[in-house]
Design a protein around this motif. Structure first.
Motif, short mmCIF file in Angstrom:
data_model
loop_
_atom_site.label_atom_id
_atom_site.label_comp_id
_atom_site.label_asym_id
_atom_site.label_seq_id
_atom_site.Cartn_x
_atom_site.Cartn_y
_atom_site.Cartn_z
N SER A 13 34.93 -33.50 72.85
CA SER A 13 33.54 -33.48 72.36
C SER A 13 33.10 -34.86 71.87
CB SER A 13 33.38 -32.44 71.25
OG SER A 13 34.14 -32.81 70.12
N LYS A 14 34.04 -35.72 71.51
CA LYS A 14 33.74 -37.08 71.05
C LYS A 14 34.14 -38.14 72.09
CE LYS A 14 32.38 -36.17 66.79
NZ LYS A 14 31.24 -36.68 66.09
N ILE A 73 40.24 -47.06 78.31
CA ILE A 73 41.27 -46.13 77.83
C ILE A 73 41.02 -45.88 76.35
CG2 ILE A 73 43.74 -45.74 77.52
CD1 ILE A 73 44.23 -47.69 79.82
N ALA A 74 40.96 -44.60 75.98
CA ALA A 74 40.76 -44.20 74.58
C ALA A 74 42.11 -43.82 73.99
CB ALA A 74 39.80 -43.03 74.50
N TYR A 75 42.45 -44.44 72.86
CA TYR A 75 43.71 -44.17 72.17
C TYR A 75 43.40 -43.49 70.83
CZ TYR A 75 46.20 -47.36 75.30
OH TYR A 75 46.76 -47.97 76.40
N ALA A 76 44.32 -42.62 70.38
CA ALA A 76 44.13 -41.98 69.07
C ALA A 76 45.46 -41.49 68.52
CB ALA A 76 43.16 -40.81 69.17
N CYS A 77 45.57 -41.58 67.21
CA CYS A 77 46.64 -40.91 66.49
C CYS A 77 45.94 -39.91 65.58
CB CYS A 77 47.50 -41.91 65.71
SG CYS A 77 46.61 -42.82 64.45
N GLN A 78 46.59 -39.44 64.56
CA GLN A 78 45.96 -38.45 63.71
C GLN A 78 45.06 -39.09 62.65
OE1 GLN A 78 48.64 -35.77 61.67
NE2 GLN A 78 47.49 -34.02 62.44
N CYS A 79 45.06 -40.43 62.55
CA CYS A 79 44.25 -41.06 61.50
C CYS A 79 43.35 -42.19 62.01
CB CYS A 79 45.16 -41.59 60.39
SG CYS A 79 46.23 -42.95 60.87
N PHE A 133 38.23 -42.79 79.66
CA PHE A 133 37.40 -42.23 78.59
C PHE A 133 37.19 -43.27 77.51
CE2 PHE A 133 38.82 -38.26 80.50
CZ PHE A 133 37.68 -37.48 80.42
N ASP A 134 36.07 -43.14 76.80
CA ASP A 134 35.74 -44.02 75.69
C ASP A 134 35.32 -43.14 74.52
OD1 ASP A 134 35.12 -46.19 74.15
OD2 ASP A 134 33.35 -46.80 75.29
N TRP A 135 35.62 -43.57 73.30
CA TRP A 135 35.20 -42.82 72.12
C TRP A 135 33.70 -42.98 71.93
CZ3 TRP A 135 38.28 -39.26 70.55
CH2 TRP A 135 39.65 -39.40 70.67
N ASP A 136 33.04 -41.90 71.64
CA ASP A 136 31.59 -41.88 71.47
C ASP A 136 31.24 -42.24 70.02
OD1 ASP A 136 28.94 -41.57 72.05
OD2 ASP A 136 28.98 -39.37 71.90
N GLY A 137 31.07 -43.52 69.74
CA GLY A 137 30.70 -43.96 68.39
C GLY A 137 31.88 -43.97 67.44
N ASN A 138 31.57 -43.88 66.17
CA ASN A 138 32.59 -43.91 65.12
C ASN A 138 33.18 -42.52 64.94
OD1 ASN A 138 34.16 -44.90 63.11
ND2 ASN A 138 32.56 -44.89 61.54
N ILE A 139 34.49 -42.41 65.03
CA ILE A 139 35.17 -41.12 64.92
C ILE A 139 35.67 -40.94 63.48
CG2 ILE A 139 37.03 -39.68 65.85
CD1 ILE A 139 34.82 -40.53 67.87
N GLU A 140 35.34 -39.82 62.89
CA GLU A 140 35.73 -39.55 61.51
C GLU A 140 37.20 -39.16 61.43
OE1 GLU A 140 33.20 -36.71 59.64
OE2 GLU A 140 31.37 -37.74 60.30
N TYR A 141 37.79 -39.51 60.31
CA TYR A 141 39.21 -39.22 60.05
C TYR A 141 39.49 -37.72 60.14
CZ TYR A 141 43.39 -38.42 57.25
OH TYR A 141 44.61 -38.00 56.81
N LEU A 142 38.66 -36.89 59.54
CA LEU A 142 38.91 -35.44 59.54
C LEU A 142 38.82 -34.83 60.94
CD1 LEU A 142 37.28 -34.13 56.25
CD2 LEU A 142 39.69 -34.19 56.87
N PHE A 143 37.95 -35.41 61.78
CA PHE A 143 37.87 -34.92 63.15
C PHE A 143 39.20 -35.14 63.86
CE2 PHE A 143 37.19 -35.79 67.68
CZ PHE A 143 36.63 -34.59 68.08
#
Length: 171
Positions: A131-132, A140-146, A108-118
């Motif tokens: 959805s994003k 590989i898509a990585y994410a934490c809460q920020c 998976f890849d992040w679709d554009g710029n991901i907002e902090y609140l999302f």
């Protein structure tokens, strides 16, 4: 006159000493009614049993100390699990900013710029984050809460994005 007062004083001290050396009566015992309660009988029998240990520490086994310190990555790599140069991607990444674990979504890849609140509202639930996310083979898509980032090849966290404050949470 002074002699008489002194004699009286000494005499009173002697009398006090004699009274204190006499055996005193023990305080009266309280009369208790015998209780025919099965619970009280059980407790009494356990307390009178010499084999019954009331101290839990005597029955618990001591915990084994960890002999070696936990492993930590000196440089945190993200991307493919193993690279051709022998580096392994860290399986337990945490973020210093939000104090959350980092989740990863393979292919998976992040679709554009991901907002902090999302991220803040949807982390770590894949169903809410998808959805994003867009499917891309080999990414590989990585994410934490920020923060979020996508990678196609293995690389260190600092080389991908300088603002990431991700570290190895030991493994």
């Amino acid at each position: 006159m002074l002699d008489e007062e002194m004699d009286e004083f000494l005499k009173s001290l002697e009398e006090d000493e004699e009274e204190s050396s006499k055996p005193q009566k023990p305080p009266p015992k309280r009369k208790t009614k015998p209780v025919n309660d099965p619970l009280t009988d059980d407790i009494d029998s356990m307390l009178n049993d010499p084999d019954f240990e009331t101290d839990r520490r005597k029955t618990e086994k001591p915990k084994k100390l960890q002999q070696y310190p936990p492993k930590k990555c000196s440089v945190v790599y993200i991307g493919k699990k193993e690279s051709t140069i022998g580096q392994i991607s860290c399986p337990n990444i945490r973020c210093m900013k939000c104090d959350c674990g980092v989740v990863c979504f393979e292919d998976f890849d992040w679709d554009g710029n991901i907002e902090y609140l999302f991220l803040r509202n949807n982390y770590p639930d894949f169903d809410r984050l998808k959805s994003k996310l867009k499917p891309v083979k080999g990414t590989i898509a990585y994410a934490c809460q920020c923060n979020s980032v996508s990678v196609q090849k293995q690389s260190s966290v600092n080389s991908v994005k300088n603002s990431l404050k991700w570290f190895c949470g030991s493994h």
